[in-house]
Design a protein around this motif. Structure first.
Motif, short mmCIF file in Angstrom:
data_model
loop_
_atom_site.label_atom_id
_atom_site.label_comp_id
_atom_site.label_asym_id
_atom_site.label_seq_id
_atom_site.Cartn_x
_atom_site.Cartn_y
_atom_site.Cartn_z
N MET A 12 0.83 -1.20 0.00
CA MET A 12 0.00 0.00 0.00
C MET A 12 0.87 1.26 0.00
O MET A 12 0.61 2.21 -0.73
N LYS A 13 1.94 1.25 0.80
CA LYS A 13 2.85 2.41 0.83
C LYS A 13 3.51 2.61 -0.53
O LYS A 13 3.67 3.74 -0.98
N GLN A 14 3.87 1.50 -1.17
CA GLN A 14 4.48 1.60 -2.50
C GLN A 14 3.51 2.20 -3.51
O GLN A 14 3.87 3.06 -4.30
N ILE A 15 2.27 1.74 -3.48
CA ILE A 15 1.25 2.26 -4.41
C ILE A 15 1.00 3.74 -4.15
O ILE A 15 0.91 4.54 -5.09
N ILE A 16 0.93 4.14 -2.88
CA ILE A 16 0.73 5.55 -2.53
C ILE A 16 1.89 6.38 -3.04
O ILE A 16 1.70 7.44 -3.64
N ASP A 17 3.12 5.91 -2.81
CA ASP A 17 4.30 6.66 -3.25
C ASP A 17 4.36 6.78 -4.77
O ASP A 17 4.67 7.85 -5.31
N GLU A 18 4.04 5.70 -5.48
CA GLU A 18 4.07 5.74 -6.94
C GLU A 18 2.97 6.64 -7.50
O GLU A 18 3.19 7.38 -8.46
N THR A 19 1.80 6.59 -6.90
CA THR A 19 0.70 7.47 -7.32
C THR A 19 1.06 8.92 -7.07
O THR A 19 0.83 9.80 -7.91
N ASN A 20 1.66 9.19 -5.92
CA ASN A 20 2.10 10.54 -5.59
C ASN A 20 3.14 11.03 -6.60
O ASN A 20 3.09 12.17 -7.05
N PHE A 21 4.06 10.15 -6.98
CA PHE A 21 5.09 10.51 -7.95
C PHE A 21 4.46 10.86 -9.30
O PHE A 21 4.80 11.88 -9.90
N VAL A 22 3.53 10.03 -9.77
CA VAL A 22 2.87 10.27 -11.06
C VAL A 22 2.10 11.59 -11.03
O VAL A 22 2.18 12.40 -11.96
N CYS A 23 1.35 11.83 -9.95
CA CYS A 23 0.60 13.09 -9.83
C CYS A 23 1.53 14.29 -9.79
O CYS A 23 1.26 15.32 -10.40
N SER A 24 2.64 14.15 -9.08
CA SER A 24 3.61 15.25 -9.00
C SER A 24 4.18 15.57 -10.37
O SER A 24 4.28 16.75 -10.75
N ILE A 25 4.55 14.54 -11.12
CA ILE A 25 5.09 14.76 -12.47
C ILE A 25 4.03 15.42 -13.36
O ILE A 25 4.33 16.36 -14.10
N TYR A 26 2.79 14.98 -13.23
CA TYR A 26 1.70 15.59 -14.02
C TYR A 26 1.57 17.07 -13.69
O TYR A 26 1.49 17.91 -14.59
N PHE A 27 1.56 17.42 -12.39
CA PHE A 27 1.42 18.82 -11.99
C PHE A 27 2.60 19.65 -12.49
O PHE A 27 2.43 20.79 -12.93
N ILE A 28 3.80 19.08 -12.42
CA ILE A 28 5.00 19.80 -12.87
C ILE A 28 4.92 20.07 -14.37
O ILE A 28 5.14 21.20 -14.82
N VAL A 29 4.60 19.04 -15.14
CA VAL A 29 4.51 19.19 -16.60
C VAL A 29 3.42 20.20 -16.96
O VAL A 29 3.62 21.07 -17.81
N GLU A 30 2.28 20.10 -16.28
CA GLU A 30 1.18 21.03 -16.55
C GLU A 30 1.60 22.48 -16.30
O GLU A 30 1.34 23.37 -17.12
#
Length: 106
Positions: A12-30
């Protein structure tokens, strides 16, 4: 953020961290694309973009510090404000936010 809890399973921690990473990259690119397209002055003339940029800065900081930092984990809650601001523009998303608000109230 809502599923993160003390003694959470490693998966669960791994999934949360990976989801957070993907969302962060999306926000940065946007944010970068908006700044390039609109220009810095026009981008920062809207208060919603200031909030988005603040979220991007916090996301980048969290990526460098790691998600284990408890103070940075608290900043994830600010991302919910982005959902609320988007909900003002999209009627279907307004229903989702209303439902979430009612669920949290219980």
């Amino acid at each position: 953020l809502a599923v993160d809890h003390h003694r959470a399973p490693a998966l669960m921690k791994q999934i949360i961290d990976e989801t957070n990473f993907v969302c962060s990259i999306y926000f940065i690119v946007e944010a970068v694309v908006k700044i390039l397209v609109f220009g810095g002055r026009a981008y920062f003339s809207l208060s919603m973009n200031w909030m988005d940029f603040l979220l991007v800065v916090m996301s980048v900081t969290e990526l460098f510090l790691g998600s284990s930092s408890s103070s940075m984990t608290a900043f994830r809650a600010f991302r919910l404000s982005r959902l609320v601001s988007l909900a003002q523009k999209l009627p279907k998303l307004q229903k989702v936010v209303r439902t979430l608000t009612l669920a949290f109230a219980e």
